[in-house]
Design a protein around this motif. Structure first.
Motif, PDB file in Angstrom:
ATOM      1  N   VAL A 112       0.781  -1.058  -0.029  1.00 44.85           N
ATOM      2  CA  VAL A 112       0.102  -0.144   0.135  1.00 44.85           C
ATOM      3  C   VAL A 112       0.869   1.339  -0.084  1.00 44.85           C
ATOM      4  CG1 VAL A 112      -1.609   1.393   1.319  1.00 44.85           C
ATOM      5  CG2 VAL A 112      -2.015  -1.200   1.047  1.00 44.85           C
ATOM      6  N   PHE A 113       0.537   2.277  -0.850  1.00 36.53           N
ATOM      7  CA  PHE A 113       1.456   3.368  -0.835  1.00 36.53           C
ATOM      8  C   PHE A 113       0.534   4.530  -0.016  1.00 36.53           C
ATOM      9  CE2 PHE A 113       2.617   1.058  -4.558  1.00 36.53           C
ATOM     10  CZ  PHE A 113       3.681   1.406  -4.712  1.00 36.53           C
ATOM     11  N   LEU A 114       1.429   5.183   0.668  1.00 40.21           N
ATOM     12  CA  LEU A 114       0.847   6.272   1.614  1.00 40.21           C
ATOM     13  C   LEU A 114       1.462   7.625   1.062  1.00 40.21           C
ATOM     14  CD1 LEU A 114      -0.783   7.075   4.238  1.00 40.21           C
ATOM     15  CD2 LEU A 114       1.076   6.599   5.318  1.00 40.21           C
ATOM     16  N   ALA A 115       0.660   8.347   0.649  1.00 43.85           N
ATOM     17  CA  ALA A 115       1.007   9.673   0.079  1.00 43.85           C
ATOM     18  C   ALA A 115       0.973  10.686   1.190  1.00 43.85           C
ATOM     19  CB  ALA A 115       0.176  10.049  -1.407  1.00 43.85           C
ATOM     20  N   GLY A 116       2.116  11.451   1.328  1.00 45.39           N
ATOM     21  CA  GLY A 116       1.928  12.713   1.992  1.00 45.39           C
ATOM     22  C   GLY A 116       3.329  13.273   2.130  1.00 45.39           C
ATOM     23  N   GLU A 117       3.506  14.531   2.464  1.00 38.36           N
ATOM     24  CA  GLU A 117       4.634  15.545   2.424  1.00 38.36           C
ATOM     25  C   GLU A 117       5.307  15.084   3.945  1.00 38.36           C
ATOM     26  OE1 GLU A 117       5.769  17.415   0.145  1.00 38.36           O
ATOM     27  OE2 GLU A 117       4.024  17.479  -1.167  1.00 38.36           O
ATOM     28  N   PRO A 118       6.415  15.095   3.820  1.00 39.64           N
ATOM     29  CA  PRO A 118       7.277  14.928   4.947  1.00 39.64           C
ATOM     30  C   PRO A 118       7.064  15.915   6.048  1.00 39.64           C
ATOM     31  CG  PRO A 118       9.008  14.825   3.035  1.00 39.64           C
ATOM     32  CD  PRO A 118       7.545  15.334   2.653  1.00 39.64           C
ATOM     33  N   GLY A 119       6.973  15.484   7.280  1.00 39.20           N
ATOM     34  CA  GLY A 119       6.535  16.405   8.382  1.00 39.20           C
ATOM     35  C   GLY A 119       5.043  16.272   8.784  1.00 39.20           C
ATOM     36  N   THR A 120       4.236  15.700   7.949  1.00 35.74           N
ATOM     37  CA  THR A 120       2.823  15.812   8.447  1.00 35.74           C
ATOM     38  C   THR A 120       2.390  14.891   8.915  1.00 35.74           C
ATOM     39  OG1 THR A 120       2.511  14.591   6.174  1.00 35.74           O
ATOM     40  CG2 THR A 120       2.334  16.810   5.901  1.00 35.74           C
ATOM     41  N   GLY A 121       3.227  13.629   9.632  1.00 34.55           N
ATOM     42  CA  GLY A 121       2.815  12.639  10.552  1.00 34.55           C
ATOM     43  C   GLY A 121       2.644  11.620   9.750  1.00 34.55           C
ATOM     44  N   ARG A 122       3.116  11.455   8.446  1.00 32.43           N
ATOM     45  CA  ARG A 122       2.834  10.215   7.805  1.00 32.43           C
ATOM     46  C   ARG A 122       3.427   9.121   8.316  1.00 32.43           C
ATOM     47  NH1 ARG A 122       6.713  11.015   2.218  1.00 32.43           N
ATOM     48  NH2 ARG A 122       8.605  11.116   3.416  1.00 32.43           N
ATOM     49  N   ARG A 123       4.454   9.005   9.136  1.00 34.71           N
ATOM     50  CA  ARG A 123       5.251   8.010   9.579  1.00 34.71           C
ATOM     51  C   ARG A 123       4.435   7.239  10.697  1.00 34.71           C
ATOM     52  NH1 ARG A 123       9.154   5.899  13.134  1.00 34.71           N
ATOM     53  NH2 ARG A 123      10.440   4.425  12.252  1.00 34.71           N
ATOM     54  N   THR A 124       3.615   8.312  11.602  1.00 31.95           N
ATOM     55  CA  THR A 124       3.072   7.913  12.558  1.00 31.95           C
ATOM     56  C   THR A 124       1.744   7.227  12.014  1.00 31.95           C
ATOM     57  OG1 THR A 124       3.578   9.415  14.268  1.00 31.95           O
ATOM     58  CG2 THR A 124       1.539   8.439  14.471  1.00 31.95           C
ATOM     59  N   ALA A 125       1.168   7.870  10.877  1.00 31.52           N
ATOM     60  CA  ALA A 125       0.129   7.179  10.348  1.00 31.52           C
ATOM     61  C   ALA A 125       0.406   5.800   9.749  1.00 31.52           C
ATOM     62  CB  ALA A 125      -0.412   8.034   8.941  1.00 31.52           C
ATOM     63  N   ALA A 126       1.823   5.802   8.972  1.00 28.89           N
ATOM     64  CA  ALA A 126       1.840   4.284   8.577  1.00 28.89           C
ATOM     65  C   ALA A 126       2.157   3.469   9.802  1.00 28.89           C
ATOM     66  CB  ALA A 126       3.282   4.469   7.962  1.00 28.89           C
ATOM     67  N   ILE A 127       2.687   3.664  10.757  1.00 32.86           N
ATOM     68  CA  ILE A 127       2.736   2.687  11.889  1.00 32.86           C
ATOM     69  C   ILE A 127       1.331   2.360  12.323  1.00 32.86           C
ATOM     70  CG2 ILE A 127       3.318   2.562  14.243  1.00 32.86           C
ATOM     71  CD1 ILE A 127       5.683   4.289  13.668  1.00 32.86           C
ATOM     72  N   ALA A 128       0.339   3.482  12.328  1.00 32.70           N
ATOM     73  CA  ALA A 128      -0.963   2.931  12.863  1.00 32.70           C
ATOM     74  C   ALA A 128      -1.766   2.083  11.929  1.00 32.70           C
ATOM     75  CB  ALA A 128      -1.731   4.318  12.810  1.00 32.70           C
ATOM     76  N   LEU A 129      -1.346   2.223  10.574  1.00 33.98           N
ATOM     77  CA  LEU A 129      -1.901   1.170   9.560  1.00 33.98           C
ATOM     78  C   LEU A 129      -1.410   0.002   9.886  1.00 33.98           C
ATOM     79  CD1 LEU A 129      -3.839   1.790   7.107  1.00 33.98           C
ATOM     80  CD2 LEU A 129      -1.573   1.820   5.858  1.00 33.98           C
TER      81      LEU A 129
END
Length: 699
Positions: free
Chosen positions: A125-142
């Motif tokens: 799954v691809f998670l699209a987002g700019e650096p600094g938007t919390g996307r890493r935390t979101a990826a961990i949640a996923l």
């Protein structure tokens, strides 16, 4: 916290994936003093408003108390936990996770549980987002919804590209969840081998990518919105301030409105949370939420306005010197701080006469002037939270390159006490202060660390602190890339007698190797190519230490194979490293068994490279005795050892001489101890490798 962003000397706070780090600045500062600088000249400009050290790898506020040495080492530990995506780190991240809105390109808004349903039919799954938007935390949640062990896949940090999938040290277990930050410019073809390996392992992969690149790949694409800033603040503060402060009411304070406005990034919220915790901790009694909000916002902005006003109102040189000295040594007793202020004045030529004179302002007057106080143990602390790193950052950014160079030289020298043993306690305070300063203004601070390393390396009590400091800077998101670049410069440009050579090697076997394995091995490879003794010795010791850590064995083996197969200084470094890996028969058997368990292609590549490297030494005496000792311990070791010796004999010119040398060496090994008996198959295979016998058979 992979890429920790920790703030100041307070404890780390976390969320977001990675704060953007400014591009490397080129161009020399002509005002810099060459003797205080290393091979890179300092950039002329200084960023006034820069982020301080903050963790941005998950929504975690960690509290660090006590020994200041432990602060930096705790920082290393947190980075390792985050990079490894340990169960504890994932649990802490999810404990304060604030749900946000997820969306497919054409679908409705989802929560993380609904978004994880994408894994029902897909492994990637691809998670699209700019650096600094919390996307890493979101990826961990996923990924956490899968209920599987989680791992982050490293990339080539220096070149910002994917590491070939076959070169990665994949975990032994099959089913797992993996996280990958996709470098810019990587294509579907580049990613294909990763996806194939994930499918083979019956695992799952979340690829973090920037929005414009997500559509270039095949597979489900999810975008995720920013979490509500106030909810995130309340969640982050709940564990620390529950029962001490009404955090819901605090989050509604008008003073925080500017920081918590729409579009606020998670790492900014977490920085504010840290400042709030520090404010409550520093305030006597029970502060009101209004007071906490007002003071925390000032601390969030590094007291810039207040410091500008203070310097305008306090032109006295001694007041200013004492302010800087206390900022560097906060938590120390008054005497050493006064001495440090005097030393800075002498170094900058601003001392007001003989240090310690009766006409100077005393400790009580100076303490009040700089808004500090004394605790029950007579130690000095600023009354304002996070004030010490703010002072250092203000001065560092507000003064010339000449002053900055002198200030770093002064700081590095503070632990020295004449001819006596240096003060480890003072050094720890200096290291702690400089870590926060370097993270705040990396573009003007990183260049000065080489002087500190050179000075502290000569002292056994200070050397570990120097290594810990540089490692922490190299791991930080704000200064990390610059520091890793600097380490590469030290590896490629330092002289044969420079203490920076062994320093680079030691740093590359520490937490840096776990967080950025490819970067660590690139720097060791560059050291190995230098060709002088100190570099060869340093990398041999480094590879020995890395070999003892299972996670790095694959990379050590690949590096050894490459070095042994290359003529020149790297081959010599490889042979020295090999000697370090085979000191005892047990060590040697361990290596031979590892070779035996590798794929045929890698096994043959290693044995071929080693055989070529060993041939020049065979007529003079062969290998160390630990090799036949190891071969006699097990049939598998004997088989690999036999493969090696047959390759050493080889064919063509000199083959008969090499065979004779090996047989003499084995005879000497046997005669030295009557209990030594070479495996029968080994001798038979050597005789079969006799070039004359092979020629006769061919006829």
């Amino acid at each position: 916290m992979t890429d920790p962003e920790t703030s100041g000397p307070a404890d780390p706070v976390a969320e977001a994936d990675s704060a953007a780090e400014p591009d490397l600045v080129a161009g020399p500062d002509l005002a810099a003093e060459p003797e205080e600088m290393d091979d890179f000249e300092e950039p002329a400009d200084a960023r006034v408003f820069a982020p301080t050290l903050q963790t941005n790898a998950g929504q975690v506020i960690g509290e660090v108390r006590g020994d200041v040495v432990q602060y930096i080492r705790q920082y290393h530990h947190q980075v390792a936990e985050a990079r490894a995506l340990t169960p504890l780190f994932v649990e802490q991240t999810m404990a304060t996770y604030v749900e946000r809105e997820w969306r497919t390109p054409a679908g409705p808004w989802l929560d993380s549980k609904q978004a994880a349903d994408a894994f029902t039919h897909e492994t990637c799954v691809f998670l699209a987002g700019e650096p600094g938007t919390g996307r890493r935390t979101a990826a961990i949640a996923l990924l956490s919804r899968l209920g599987l062990p989680l791992h982050e896949l490293p990339v080539d940090d220096d070149h910002q590209r994917l590491i070939p999938a076959e070169q990665l040290n994949w975990p032994d277990r099959d089913r797992a969840g993996y996280l990958l930050v996709l470098p810019k410019g990587e294509t579907e073809t580049d990613l294909a081998a990763y996806r194939q390996e994930i499918a083979r392992r019956r695992s799952f992969l979340v690829v973090m990518t920037e929005p414009e690149a997500a559509t270039l790949h095949t597979g489900p694409v999810l975008t995720v919105g920013l979490p509500d800033a106030r909810q995130l603040l309340v969640s982050a503060l709940g564990r620390h301030l529950s029962g001490r402060l009404d955090v819901d009411r605090l989050a509604e304070q008008r003073a925080l409105a500017g920081v918590l406005a729409a579009g606020t990034r998670p790492h900014q919220v977490m920085r504010l949370a840290e400042r709030i915790v520090a404010t409550v901790g520093a305030w006597p009694g029970h502060p009101t939420v209004e007071t906490v909000a007002a003071e925390a916002v000032k601390a969030y902005h590094d007291w810039q306005t207040e410091l500008a006003d203070w310097f305008t109102e306090h032109g006295d040189t001694r007041d200013r010197l004492f302010l800087v000295a206390l900022a560097m040594l906060e938590g120390e007793h008054g005497g050493p701080v006064l001495d440090a202020a005097d030393a800075l004045g002498v170094l900058t030529g601003e001392d007001s006469g003989a240090p310690g004179g009766i006409g100077e302002s005393g400790l009580r007057e100076l303490t009040g002037t700089v808004l500090a106080g004394v605790d029950g143990q007579q130690r000095l602390f600023f009354q304002r939270p996070a004030y010490a790193p703010a002072v250092l950052r203000f001065v560092h950014s507000d003064r010339s390159a000449v002053f900055r160079a002198r200030m770093w030289g002064w700081a590095a020298g503070l632990p020295m006490r004449g001819r006596g043993k240096p003060s480890g306690r003072i050094a720890a305070r200096v290291a702690n202060a400089l870590l926060a300063l370097t993270a705040a203004v990396p573009e003007t601070a990183v260049a000065h660390l080489s002087g500190l390393v050179r000075l502290w390396w000569a002292y056994p009590t200070l050397r570990p602190l120097a290594l810990d400091l540089v490692t922490a800077v190299a791991l930080s998101p704000e200064a990390g890339r610059r520091m890793r670049e600097r380490l590469n410069t030290w590896a490629t440009q330092s002289g044969a007698t420079s203490t920076l050579v062994p320093a680079v090697a030691e740093i590359c076997v520490g937490p840096l190797a776990d967080a950025y394995p490819r970067a660590a091995f690139v720097r060791l490879n560059n050291l190995a190519g230098r060709g002088f003794d100190t570099a060869g010795s340093a990398v041999a010791g480094a590879l020995r230490l890395l070999w003892d850590r299972p996670a790095h064995r694959f990379a050590v083996f690949a590096q050894l194979t490459a070095w042994l197969g290359e003529e020149g200084p790297r081959r010599e470094a490889g042979l020295r490293a090999l000697a370090a890996l085979t000191v005892t028969p047990e060590d040697t058997e361990d290596l031979l068994m590892y070779v035996a368990n590798h794929s045929i292609r890698r096994r043959e590549a290693f044995l071929d490279a080693l055989a070529v490297a060993l041939r020049p030494a065979v007529p003079a005496g062969g290998l160390p005795d630990t090799w036949p000792d190891a071969a006699a311990r097990s049939p598998v070791s004997a088989e690999v050892f036999g493969d090696l010796l047959v390759r050493v004999v080889g064919t063509g010119t000199g083959a008969s001489t090499r065979l004779a040398g090996l047989l003499r060496w084995l005879a000497g090994w046997t005669s030295a101890d009557p209990d030594r008996v070479p495996p029968d198959d080994l001798i038979r295979r050597l005789h079969q490798a006799d070039p004359l016998r092979r020629a006769a058979v061919a006829r």
